[in-house]
Design a protein around this motif. Sequence first.
Motif, PDB file in Angstrom:
ATOM      1  N   GLU A   1       0.880  -1.072  -0.001  1.00  0.00           N
ATOM      2  CA  GLU A   1      -0.053   0.150  -0.003  1.00  0.00           C
ATOM      3  C   GLU A   1       0.940   1.293   0.129  1.00  0.00           C
ATOM      4  OE1 GLU A   1      -3.883  -1.711   2.615  1.00  0.00           O
ATOM      5  OE2 GLU A   1      -2.336  -0.697   3.421  1.00  0.00           O
ATOM      6  N   TYR A   2       0.511   2.170  -0.872  1.00  0.00           N
ATOM      7  CA  TYR A   2       1.230   3.489  -0.901  1.00  0.00           C
ATOM      8  C   TYR A   2       0.345   4.576  -0.143  1.00  0.00           C
ATOM      9  CZ  TYR A   2       4.390   1.446  -4.157  1.00  0.00           C
ATOM     10  OH  TYR A   2       5.312   0.744  -4.939  1.00  0.00           O
ATOM     11  N   HIS A   3       0.997   4.479   0.992  1.00  0.00           N
ATOM     12  CA  HIS A   3       0.142   5.479   1.900  1.00  0.00           C
ATOM     13  C   HIS A   3      -0.066   7.118   1.559  1.00  0.00           C
ATOM     14  CE1 HIS A   3      -1.043   7.156   6.183  1.00  0.00           C
ATOM     15  NE2 HIS A   3      -1.544   5.923   6.240  1.00  0.00           N
ATOM     16  N   PRO A   4      -0.840   7.953   2.050  1.00  0.00           N
ATOM     17  CA  PRO A   4      -1.031   9.403   1.566  1.00  0.00           C
ATOM     18  C   PRO A   4       0.171   9.994   2.468  1.00  0.00           C
ATOM     19  CG  PRO A   4      -2.836   8.813   2.763  1.00  0.00           C
ATOM     20  CD  PRO A   4      -2.071   7.471   2.525  1.00  0.00           C
ATOM     21  N   CYS A   5       0.577   9.515   3.763  1.00  0.00           N
ATOM     22  CA  CYS A   5       1.611  10.157   4.465  1.00  0.00           C
ATOM     23  C   CYS A   5       2.783   9.267   4.503  1.00  0.00           C
ATOM     24  CB  CYS A   5       1.106  10.448   5.687  1.00  0.00           C
ATOM     25  SG  CYS A   5      -0.817  11.077   6.183  1.00  0.00           S
ATOM     26  N   VAL A   6       3.816  10.003   4.639  1.00  0.00           N
ATOM     27  CA  VAL A   6       5.297   9.420   4.667  1.00  0.00           C
ATOM     28  C   VAL A   6       5.477   8.545   5.867  1.00  0.00           C
ATOM     29  CG1 VAL A   6       7.823   9.548   4.072  1.00  0.00           C
ATOM     30  CG2 VAL A   6       6.034  11.257   2.980  1.00  0.00           C
TER      31      VAL A   6
ATOM     32  N   SER B   1       5.690  -7.079   8.661  1.00  0.00           N
ATOM     33  CA  SER B   1       5.080  -5.887   7.944  1.00  0.00           C
ATOM     34  C   SER B   1       6.322  -4.918   8.251  1.00  0.00           C
ATOM     35  CB  SER B   1       4.042  -5.389   8.769  1.00  0.00           C
ATOM     36  OG  SER B   1       4.319  -5.128  10.309  1.00  0.00           O
ATOM     37  N   LYS B   2       6.481  -4.076   7.137  1.00  0.00           N
ATOM     38  CA  LYS B   2       7.623  -3.058   7.060  1.00  0.00           C
ATOM     39  C   LYS B   2       7.143  -1.753   6.314  1.00  0.00           C
ATOM     40  CE  LYS B   2       9.580  -5.146   3.058  1.00  0.00           C
ATOM     41  NZ  LYS B   2      10.991  -5.686   2.405  1.00  0.00           N
ATOM     42  N   ARG B   3       7.879  -0.653   6.687  1.00  0.00           N
ATOM     43  CA  ARG B   3       7.918   0.423   5.773  1.00  0.00           C
ATOM     44  C   ARG B   3       8.934   0.861   5.040  1.00  0.00           C
ATOM     45  NH1 ARG B   3       8.462   5.970   6.475  1.00  0.00           N
ATOM     46  NH2 ARG B   3       9.316   5.534   8.539  1.00  0.00           N
ATOM     47  N   ASP B   4       8.581   1.500   3.909  1.00  0.00           N
ATOM     48  CA  ASP B   4      10.073   1.979   3.285  1.00  0.00           C
ATOM     49  C   ASP B   4       9.357   3.546   2.507  1.00  0.00           C
ATOM     50  OD1 ASP B   4      11.883   2.767   1.719  1.00  0.00           O
ATOM     51  OD2 ASP B   4      11.882   1.399   0.152  1.00  0.00           O
TER      52      ASP B   4
ATOM     53  N   TYR C   1       6.750  -1.871 -11.823  1.00  0.00           N
ATOM     54  CA  TYR C   1       8.149  -2.137 -11.271  1.00  0.00           C
ATOM     55  C   TYR C   1       8.004  -1.544  -9.767  1.00  0.00           C
ATOM     56  CZ  TYR C   1      13.124  -0.458 -11.167  1.00  0.00           C
ATOM     57  OH  TYR C   1      14.343  -0.308 -11.034  1.00  0.00           O
ATOM     58  N   LEU C   2       8.465  -2.765  -8.861  1.00  0.00           N
ATOM     59  CA  LEU C   2       8.395  -2.219  -7.393  1.00  0.00           C
ATOM     60  C   LEU C   2       9.514  -1.903  -6.835  1.00  0.00           C
ATOM     61  CD1 LEU C   2       6.085  -5.496  -6.422  1.00  0.00           C
ATOM     62  CD2 LEU C   2       5.437  -3.096  -6.746  1.00  0.00           C
ATOM     63  N   ASP C   3      10.654  -2.657  -7.333  1.00  0.00           N
ATOM     64  CA  ASP C   3      11.872  -2.523  -6.475  1.00  0.00           C
ATOM     65  C   ASP C   3      13.188  -2.771  -7.138  1.00  0.00           C
ATOM     66  OD1 ASP C   3      13.254  -1.478  -4.214  1.00  0.00           O
ATOM     67  OD2 ASP C   3      12.411  -2.992  -2.798  1.00  0.00           O
ATOM     68  N   HIS C   4      14.316  -2.243  -6.959  1.00  0.00           N
ATOM     69  CA  HIS C   4      15.576  -2.209  -7.440  1.00  0.00           C
ATOM     70  C   HIS C   4      16.638  -2.489  -6.351  1.00  0.00           C
ATOM     71  CE1 HIS C   4      19.548  -0.728  -8.706  1.00  0.00           C
ATOM     72  NE2 HIS C   4      19.223  -0.828  -9.962  1.00  0.00           N
ATOM     73  N   VAL C   5      17.328  -3.710  -6.464  1.00  0.00           N
ATOM     74  CA  VAL C   5      17.989  -4.105  -5.015  1.00  0.00           C
ATOM     75  C   VAL C   5      19.414  -4.402  -5.700  1.00  0.00           C
ATOM     76  CG1 VAL C   5      18.380  -5.971  -3.220  1.00  0.00           C
ATOM     77  CG2 VAL C   5      15.901  -5.092  -3.998  1.00  0.00           C
ATOM     78  N   THR C   6      20.269  -3.870  -4.819  1.00  0.00           N
ATOM     79  CA  THR C   6      21.727  -3.891  -5.233  1.00  0.00           C
ATOM     80  C   THR C   6      22.375  -4.866  -4.466  1.00  0.00           C
ATOM     81  OG1 THR C   6      21.964  -1.588  -6.138  1.00  0.00           O
ATOM     82  CG2 THR C   6      24.029  -2.949  -5.563  1.00  0.00           C
TER      83      THR C   6
END
Length: 310
Positions: A37-42, A62-65, A185-190
């Motif tokens: 979910e992309y939340h309206p607040c950071v 659960s986690k937040r980025d 496209y969700l993520d880019h991991v190095t």
Amino acid sequence: MEILTPDDLKTKFKDPWITPYKKVITMVDDDRVELIEYHPCVAGSEWMVYQYKRTSDLVIDSKRDGDRHTFNLKVGKADMTLKPSFSAAGIEEVTVEGDEVKVVHAGLAGAGVGAAMCRGMAKGVKRVELYDIGGGSKVGRAAVVTPKLQKVVIGVDDTDTKQEGATWTLANNIGNELAQMGFEYLDHVTCQLYPHNPNKTQNCVAIALVFAVEPGRRDELIEKTRELLKKDTLSEKTAIAVLDGFKVPKKLREYAEKTKKSMMTVEDAEETAKEVGVQLVQVTGAPGEIGALAALGLYNDLEEAVKVYY
């Protein structure tokens, strides 16, 4: 119960205490659902991440980025008891039916408003089943229905030379091109690999690109990735590896850890890929298979992925 589309909700609810979510995505792997979910607040979404894991036993993790929160869920029904402040919001039920995922949210006060109205207006939502309108001291309860997607992780390695190029930038540009074609496209991991590898160009990293894919478009995604890499790679060693779903097999994780700490061979990569059911694709050559496969093993552990081992 009232069934409402995002447009219906936007027309019906114009209250100043409703803030729409940006986007909701659900991916399925057997009896597990990954909800993004992309939340309206950071940072404000940290409260939701904490409350959901605390309140519902359907939330494995659960986690937040930034403004994105991710919930690893199991299919089923939870027996929740909501309590102000302590257990104020959670997920009551998760079901997968045909090509849809239904997640039932419940919450007190503002969390109840978020359960239906805020989430229901987000991109990616098909409709909500509104059971109770929340706000104030009331419980809000609603099912948010979204398309069933699958997670596909693509490992990429060996695209540059000692003279020019950069794998991480090329991979990201390809991810953005694929997004323009309709792939999420969700993520880019190095992923840092063995720093003493004599064959490295410089920093010795591989990349994992993460996508949410509509059923039936998985093979198209792989072929488009191969075509874009073939067009722009500077190396004769470029390869990709493909992990379907979001579970990382134990042997794949072990292989990735070894690749960070020691030299591995193409034979090691191909044998491991066969054991764990990962597809390898040679774009211009086989050596890239080594790092591409390793990136898959650590795509979901960012701290470990970036560590350097001497």
